[in-house]
Motif scaffolding. Structure first.
Motif, PDB file in Angstrom:
ATOM      1  N   ALA A 114     -27.977  15.736  43.535  1.00 18.16           N
ATOM      2  CA  ALA A 114     -28.812  16.951  43.465  1.00 18.16           C
ATOM      3  C   ALA A 114     -29.633  17.008  42.301  1.00 18.16           C
ATOM      4  CB  ALA A 114     -27.696  18.176  43.013  1.00 18.16           C
ATOM      5  N   SER A 115     -29.397  16.465  41.254  1.00 21.74           N
ATOM      6  CA  SER A 115     -30.433  16.299  40.412  1.00 21.74           C
ATOM      7  C   SER A 115     -31.579  15.532  40.639  1.00 21.74           C
ATOM      8  CB  SER A 115     -29.774  15.689  38.830  1.00 21.74           C
ATOM      9  OG  SER A 115     -28.724  16.446  38.387  1.00 21.74           O
ATOM     10  N   GLU A 116     -31.594  14.551  41.269  1.00 26.61           N
ATOM     11  CA  GLU A 116     -32.588  13.746  41.655  1.00 26.61           C
ATOM     12  C   GLU A 116     -33.439  14.901  42.811  1.00 26.61           C
ATOM     13  OE1 GLU A 116     -33.709  10.577  40.972  1.00 26.61           O
ATOM     14  OE2 GLU A 116     -32.422  10.692  39.369  1.00 26.61           O
ATOM     15  N   LEU A 117     -32.758  15.188  43.474  1.00 20.36           N
ATOM     16  CA  LEU A 117     -33.590  16.175  44.351  1.00 20.36           C
ATOM     17  C   LEU A 117     -34.253  17.383  43.600  1.00 20.36           C
ATOM     18  CD1 LEU A 117     -31.356  16.492  47.142  1.00 20.36           C
ATOM     19  CD2 LEU A 117     -33.383  15.290  47.077  1.00 20.36           C
ATOM     20  N   LEU A 118     -33.824  17.955  42.428  1.00 18.90           N
ATOM     21  CA  LEU A 118     -34.396  18.947  41.601  1.00 18.90           C
ATOM     22  C   LEU A 118     -35.557  18.453  40.982  1.00 18.90           C
ATOM     23  CD1 LEU A 118     -31.190  20.671  40.217  1.00 18.90           C
ATOM     24  CD2 LEU A 118     -32.881  21.615  42.024  1.00 18.90           C
ATOM     25  N   LYS A 119     -35.598  17.168  40.642  1.00 15.72           N
ATOM     26  CA  LYS A 119     -36.696  16.493  39.909  1.00 15.72           C
ATOM     27  C   LYS A 119     -38.123  16.379  40.852  1.00 15.72           C
ATOM     28  CE  LYS A 119     -34.291  13.176  37.048  1.00 15.72           C
ATOM     29  NZ  LYS A 119     -33.749  11.630  36.718  1.00 15.72           N
ATOM     30  N   PHE A 120     -37.860  16.286  42.138  1.00 17.96           N
ATOM     31  CA  PHE A 120     -38.966  16.610  42.996  1.00 17.96           C
ATOM     32  C   PHE A 120     -39.538  17.880  42.941  1.00 17.96           C
ATOM     33  CE2 PHE A 120     -36.819  12.808  44.941  1.00 17.96           C
ATOM     34  CZ  PHE A 120     -38.089  11.946  44.929  1.00 17.96           C
ATOM     35  N   ILE A 121     -38.734  18.905  43.016  1.00 19.46           N
ATOM     36  CA  ILE A 121     -39.134  20.436  42.987  1.00 19.46           C
ATOM     37  C   ILE A 121     -39.795  20.550  41.676  1.00 19.46           C
ATOM     38  CG2 ILE A 121     -38.359  22.601  43.032  1.00 19.46           C
ATOM     39  CD1 ILE A 121     -37.899  20.930  45.681  1.00 19.46           C
ATOM     40  N   GLU A 122     -39.229  19.961  40.520  1.00 18.85           N
ATOM     41  CA  GLU A 122     -39.849  20.192  39.063  1.00 18.85           C
ATOM     42  C   GLU A 122     -41.208  19.615  39.165  1.00 18.85           C
ATOM     43  OE1 GLU A 122     -39.523  20.218  34.622  1.00 18.85           O
ATOM     44  OE2 GLU A 122     -38.536  21.398  36.332  1.00 18.85           O
ATOM     45  N   GLU A 123     -41.443  18.456  39.741  1.00 18.73           N
ATOM     46  CA  GLU A 123     -42.804  17.630  39.898  1.00 18.73           C
ATOM     47  C   GLU A 123     -43.767  18.582  40.530  1.00 18.73           C
ATOM     48  OE1 GLU A 123     -41.767  14.094  41.124  1.00 18.73           O
ATOM     49  OE2 GLU A 123     -40.658  13.275  39.212  1.00 18.73           O
ATOM     50  N   GLU A 124     -43.320  19.173  41.589  1.00 19.60           N
ATOM     51  CA  GLU A 124     -44.196  19.901  42.669  1.00 19.60           C
ATOM     52  C   GLU A 124     -44.879  21.032  41.853  1.00 19.60           C
ATOM     53  OE1 GLU A 124     -46.361  21.571  45.578  1.00 19.60           O
ATOM     54  OE2 GLU A 124     -45.954  19.595  45.120  1.00 19.60           O
ATOM     55  N   LEU A 125     -43.818  21.696  41.189  1.00 20.42           N
ATOM     56  CA  LEU A 125     -44.168  23.082  40.450  1.00 20.42           C
ATOM     57  C   LEU A 125     -45.347  22.935  39.514  1.00 20.42           C
ATOM     58  CD1 LEU A 125     -43.485  26.021  40.260  1.00 20.42           C
ATOM     59  CD2 LEU A 125     -41.698  25.285  38.508  1.00 20.42           C
ATOM     60  N   LYS A 126     -45.315  21.594  39.038  1.00 18.59           N
ATOM     61  CA  LYS A 126     -46.571  21.262  38.053  1.00 18.59           C
ATOM     62  C   LYS A 126     -46.782  22.364  36.852  1.00 18.59           C
ATOM     63  CE  LYS A 126     -49.012  18.720  41.637  1.00 18.59           C
ATOM     64  NZ  LYS A 126     -48.276  19.027  42.852  1.00 18.59           N
TER      65      LYS A 126
END
Length: 221
Positions: A127-139
């Motif tokens: 789940a944390s790995e997936l949240l990292k992708f969301i974090e990066e997309e937010l910029k």
């Protein structure tokens, strides 16, 4: 216009909440009908005989199903506040992230928090790995939609509000400021918005409800 807009939902559902937020952003008048999914109404089964799920939007007698489909329908049907970007490429990107959150993140977050002790460490890591992708997309953006709430922000309400409830109810910690500073800032902005704040279920009622629902399910496995 004399049009009739009905919304069948469940107070504790992030999917129902999405539709209410979109309708409020558009300024659409509607009638909300609370459903008991353990005792489904004849109207719910009439409008969604395939899945028997909420949310269901009924516009002038015609049902629209699935929250992501409903959001696009709302955006295309009523003028005013834009939920999806106008640019075709940006619209495609928004649809991608909305689907990513629904298909990948939401099940992973639920599993990490409510999947039981067996395999929890791995579930939390995934789940944390997936949240990292969301974090990066937010910029560096205020919202996923830029300076205003858009499709991805509405879909991400499961992260913006429900994840905190999951964490409180299960004792699992996922979204921390040291790991996800941008997402945490987004959460603060998101839940501070008046439209969002006014349409969220009461947290003190939701935590025990979900703890009982998901905790009992895990205990019975």
């Amino acid at each position: 216009m004399g049009e009739e807009v009905l919304l069948f939902g469940v107070w504790a559902s992030p999917f129902s909440c999405r539709v209410e937020i979109a309708l409020k952003l558009k300024g659409v008048q509607y009638k909300y009908l609370e459903e008991d999914l353990d005792n489904k109404s004849p109207l719910l089964l009439k409008y969604n005989p395939i899945h028997g799920k909420v949310p269901i939007l009924v516009h002038n007698g015609k049902p629209i199903l699935e929250s992501d489909v409903i959001l696009e329908y709302i955006d295309e049907t009523w003028p005013g506040y834009p939920i999806l970007p106008k640019d075709p490429h940006e619209r495609a990107i928004a649809r991608f992230w909305a689907k990513f959150i629904d298909d990948k993140c939401t099940p992973a977050l639920r599993k990490a928090c409510w999947g039981g002790e067996n395999g929890r460490e791995k579930a939390v890591e995934e789940a944390s790995e997936l949240l990292k992708f969301i974090e990066e997309e937010l910029k560096e953006k205020r919202f996923f939609g830029g300076e205003s709430i858009g499709l991805v922000d509405i879909i991400a309400n499961v992260i913006g509000f429900w994840l905190g409830v999951f964490e409180e109810g299960s004792g699992v910690e996922l979204l921390t400021r040291d790991k996800f500073p941008k997402l945490c800032n987004w959460v603060d902005e998101y839940v501070s918005s008046s439209i969002i704040k006014e349409n969220l279920p009461p947290r003190d009622k939701l935590v025990p409800f979900l703890r009982n629902r998901f905790g009992s399910a895990n205990a019975s496995k």
